[in-house]
Design a protein around this motif. Structure first.
Motif, PDB file in Angstrom:
ATOM      1  N   SER A 123      37.687  47.613  41.971  1.00 19.32           N
ATOM      2  CA  SER A 123      38.555  47.663  43.142  1.00 19.32           C
ATOM      3  C   SER A 123      38.124  48.751  44.052  1.00 19.32           C
ATOM      4  N   GLY A 124      39.175  49.462  44.643  1.00 17.52           N
ATOM      5  CA  GLY A 124      38.932  50.460  45.648  1.00 17.52           C
ATOM      6  C   GLY A 124      38.035  51.557  45.185  1.00 17.52           C
TER       7      GLY A 124
ATOM      8  N   CYS B 271      38.875  38.791  37.352  1.00 22.34           N
ATOM      9  CA  CYS B 271      38.145  39.813  36.598  1.00 22.34           C
ATOM     10  C   CYS B 271      38.164  39.505  35.108  1.00 22.34           C
ATOM     11  N   VAL B 272      37.016  39.639  34.469  1.00 23.32           N
ATOM     12  CA  VAL B 272      36.888  39.389  33.038  1.00 23.32           C
ATOM     13  C   VAL B 272      36.521  40.670  32.282  1.00 23.32           C
ATOM     14  N   ASN B 273      35.678  41.486  32.878  1.00 24.46           N
ATOM     15  CA  ASN B 273      35.186  42.696  32.230  1.00 24.46           C
ATOM     16  C   ASN B 273      35.260  43.833  33.239  1.00 24.46           C
ATOM     17  N   ILE B 274      36.098  44.846  32.985  1.00 21.13           N
ATOM     18  CA  ILE B 274      36.311  45.866  34.007  1.00 21.13           C
ATOM     19  C   ILE B 274      36.556  47.247  33.391  1.00 21.13           C
ATOM     20  N   ASN B 275      35.988  48.258  34.035  1.00 22.17           N
ATOM     21  CA  ASN B 275      36.159  49.646  33.608  1.00 22.17           C
ATOM     22  C   ASN B 275      36.928  50.392  34.694  1.00 22.17           C
ATOM     23  N   LEU B 276      38.158  50.780  34.402  1.00 26.08           N
ATOM     24  CA  LEU B 276      38.997  51.521  35.347  1.00 26.08           C
ATOM     25  C   LEU B 276      39.330  52.906  34.790  1.00 26.08           C
TER      26      LEU B 276
ATOM     27  N   ASN C 125      50.150  52.125  42.310  1.00 27.76           N
ATOM     28  CA  ASN C 125      49.069  51.245  42.729  1.00 27.76           C
ATOM     29  C   ASN C 125      48.269  50.745  41.537  1.00 27.76           C
ATOM     30  N   PHE C 126      48.092  51.607  40.537  1.00 25.67           N
ATOM     31  CA  PHE C 126      47.348  51.239  39.342  1.00 25.67           C
ATOM     32  C   PHE C 126      48.071  50.129  38.570  1.00 25.67           C
ATOM     33  N   HIS C 127      49.384  50.258  38.423  1.00 29.92           N
ATOM     34  CA  HIS C 127      50.166  49.224  37.743  1.00 29.92           C
ATOM     35  C   HIS C 127      50.118  47.909  38.514  1.00 29.92           C
ATOM     36  N   ARG C 128      50.108  47.993  39.832  1.00 28.62           N
ATOM     37  CA  ARG C 128      50.013  46.789  40.655  1.00 28.62           C
ATOM     38  C   ARG C 128      48.738  46.013  40.321  1.00 28.62           C
ATOM     39  N   ILE C 129      47.649  46.730  40.114  1.00 24.75           N
ATOM     40  CA  ILE C 129      46.378  46.092  39.787  1.00 24.75           C
ATOM     41  C   ILE C 129      46.397  45.531  38.374  1.00 24.75           C
ATOM     42  N   LEU C 130      46.940  46.292  37.418  1.00 26.22           N
ATOM     43  CA  LEU C 130      46.981  45.821  36.028  1.00 26.22           C
ATOM     44  C   LEU C 130      47.773  44.525  35.899  1.00 26.22           C
ATOM     45  N   LEU C 131      48.816  44.370  36.691  1.00 29.04           N
ATOM     46  CA  LEU C 131      49.632  43.151  36.637  1.00 29.04           C
ATOM     47  C   LEU C 131      48.845  41.918  37.054  1.00 29.04           C
TER      48      LEU C 131
ATOM     49  N   ARG D 287      37.883  42.329  28.522  1.00 28.96           N
ATOM     50  CA  ARG D 287      37.418  43.652  28.086  1.00 28.96           C
ATOM     51  C   ARG D 287      37.829  44.668  29.144  1.00 28.96           C
ATOM     52  N   LEU D 288      38.667  45.636  28.749  1.00 23.18           N
ATOM     53  CA  LEU D 288      39.253  46.558  29.717  1.00 23.18           C
ATOM     54  C   LEU D 288      39.208  47.982  29.178  1.00 23.18           C
ATOM     55  N   TRP D 289      38.685  48.902  30.005  1.00 29.13           N
ATOM     56  CA  TRP D 289      38.624  50.318  29.653  1.00 29.13           C
ATOM     57  C   TRP D 289      39.520  51.095  30.611  1.00 29.13           C
ATOM     58  N   LEU D 290      40.441  51.872  30.040  1.00 27.20           N
ATOM     59  CA  LEU D 290      41.392  52.670  30.826  1.00 27.20           C
ATOM     60  C   LEU D 290      41.413  54.111  30.309  1.00 27.20           C
TER      61      LEU D 290
END
Length: 276
Positions: A6-7, A124-129, A142-148, A155-158
C-alpha cells in the motif's frame, strides 16, 4: 502468487529508481512508476546530515503512493509497503514541517472509488506490512482499515507494529501469520484464523494459555511463543500440546515422543470420572 503493498513514502525525479530498488521491488509487470515534476519544493538538509544538496524526496515523504498524480500503480504490484498516514497539521507545526502539509480537498465518490481500486487489497495474497511505526491512534485506524480488506491474503507479516487487539479482523485464507514483537497479552486478541497453519507470536506479552483452545479446530502445524511470559509456565510444552493435539512444532522444536505421550496421558486423566 501476487505480491502486494500500500502507501509508501516517495520521491520526485529519483522516485522511479530509488523507490523501486529499496522499497517496492515491482513484481513482474511492465508498469513503470511515475516521474514527478522537478519544480516541486525541496528541503535543504542540515549541515550534520552529511548531505550538502536538498533531496527531492523529502517534500513527498508523507504522501502515500496512491495519492501521487499521473500513475496507475496498483497495490498488488508493490511489496513491503509503508501504509501509515502522514502526521496531522498540528503535529507538523510542532516538528517545523508545516510546509509539507497537503491541503485536504473535498474528495468526490469517483476519486474515492479510484483510490480503492488502485489499492486493491482484496487481491493481495502475499504481503509484508511490518515495521510501520503505528504509535498514533489515527495510524492504527488506517492500518485496521487495510487489514479488513485482506480477504484473500495467505501469507502476512505484521512484525513490530505495536498491535494490541485484532479480534475484530478475520483473515479467512491466511495460512502463515507473523505477529512477532507486538503488544498482545492474550490469545483472545488474535484475528479469526480458520485456515492458519503457521503462527508466530514471539516477543509479545502473553502470560497465560487462556484462549489458545480457539485454535484447536484450525489446521495449525507450527506455533512460536518464544519470549512470552507463558513460556515459563510449569509443564509449558505439555500444556500447549494438550490444548493443540494436532500441533507438530512448538518454538521451532518438533513434537517429541515425550510431548506426545505426556499429552495423551494428560488427556486421559482429564477425561476420567472420579466418583466420591
Amino acid at each position: 502468487m501476487s505480491e502486494s503493498s500500500s502507501g509508501v513514502n516517495t520521491s520526485s525525479n529519483s522516485f522511479s529508481k530509488s523507490y523501486s530498488s529499496h522499497c517496492s521491488d515491482l513484481s513482474e509487470t511492465n508498469t513503470s512508476l511515475p516521474v514527478l515534476p522537478s519544480n516541486r519544493r525541496t528541503l535543504q538538509q542540515s549541515s550534520d546530515s552529511g548531505i550538502s544538496s536538498p533531496l527531492p524526496c523529502d517534500a513527498f515523504k508523507y504522501l502515500t503512493w496512491h495519492k501521487l498524480k499521473e500513475h496507475d500503480v496498483q497495490g498488488t504490484q508493490l511489496r513491503c509497503p509503508r501504509v501509515k498516514e502522514g502526521p496531522p497539521e498540528d503535529e507538523l507545526v510542532i516538528r517545523g514541517e508545516v510546509h509539507l502539509f497537503q491541503e485536504r480537498t473535498h474528495t468526490n465518490d469517483k476519486e474515492i472509488w479510484r483510490q480503492r481500486l488502485q489499492e486493491n487489497w482484496e487481491n493481495c495474497v502475499n504481503i509484508n506490512l511490518s515495521y510501520q511505526g503505528l504509535g498514533d491512534p489515527y495510524q492504527q485506524y488506517n492500518f485496521h482499515r487495510i487489514l479488513l480488506r485482506l480477504i484473500r491474503v495467505e501469507r502476512l507479516w505484521l512484525v513490530d507494529n505495536s498491535l494490541k487487539d485484532l479480534s475484530a479482523i478475520r483473515l479467512p485464507r491466511c495460512k502463515e501469520l507473523n505477529l512477532s514483537k507486538n503488544h498482545f497479552i492474550s490469545f483472545k486478541q488474535l484475528p479469526k484464523l480458520p485456515a492458519i497453519q503457521h503462527l508466530s507470536l514471539a516477543e509479545n506479552n502473553i502470560e497465560s494459555l487462556h484462549g489458545l483452545s480457539d485454535l484447536k479446530h484450525s489446521p495449525l502445524e507450527s506455533l512460536v511463543l518464544k519470549s512470552n511470559p507463558c513460556e515459563f509456565l510449569e509443564d509449558y510444552r505439555l500444556r500447549v500440546f494438550s490444548i493443540l493435539p494436532n500441533l507438530k512444532t512448538l518454538d521451532g522444536i518438533p513434537k517429541l515422543p515425550e510431548d506426545w505421550a505426556a499429552a495423551e496421558e494428560s488427556h486421559f486423566l482429564l477425561s476420567k470420572c472420579t466418583i466420591l
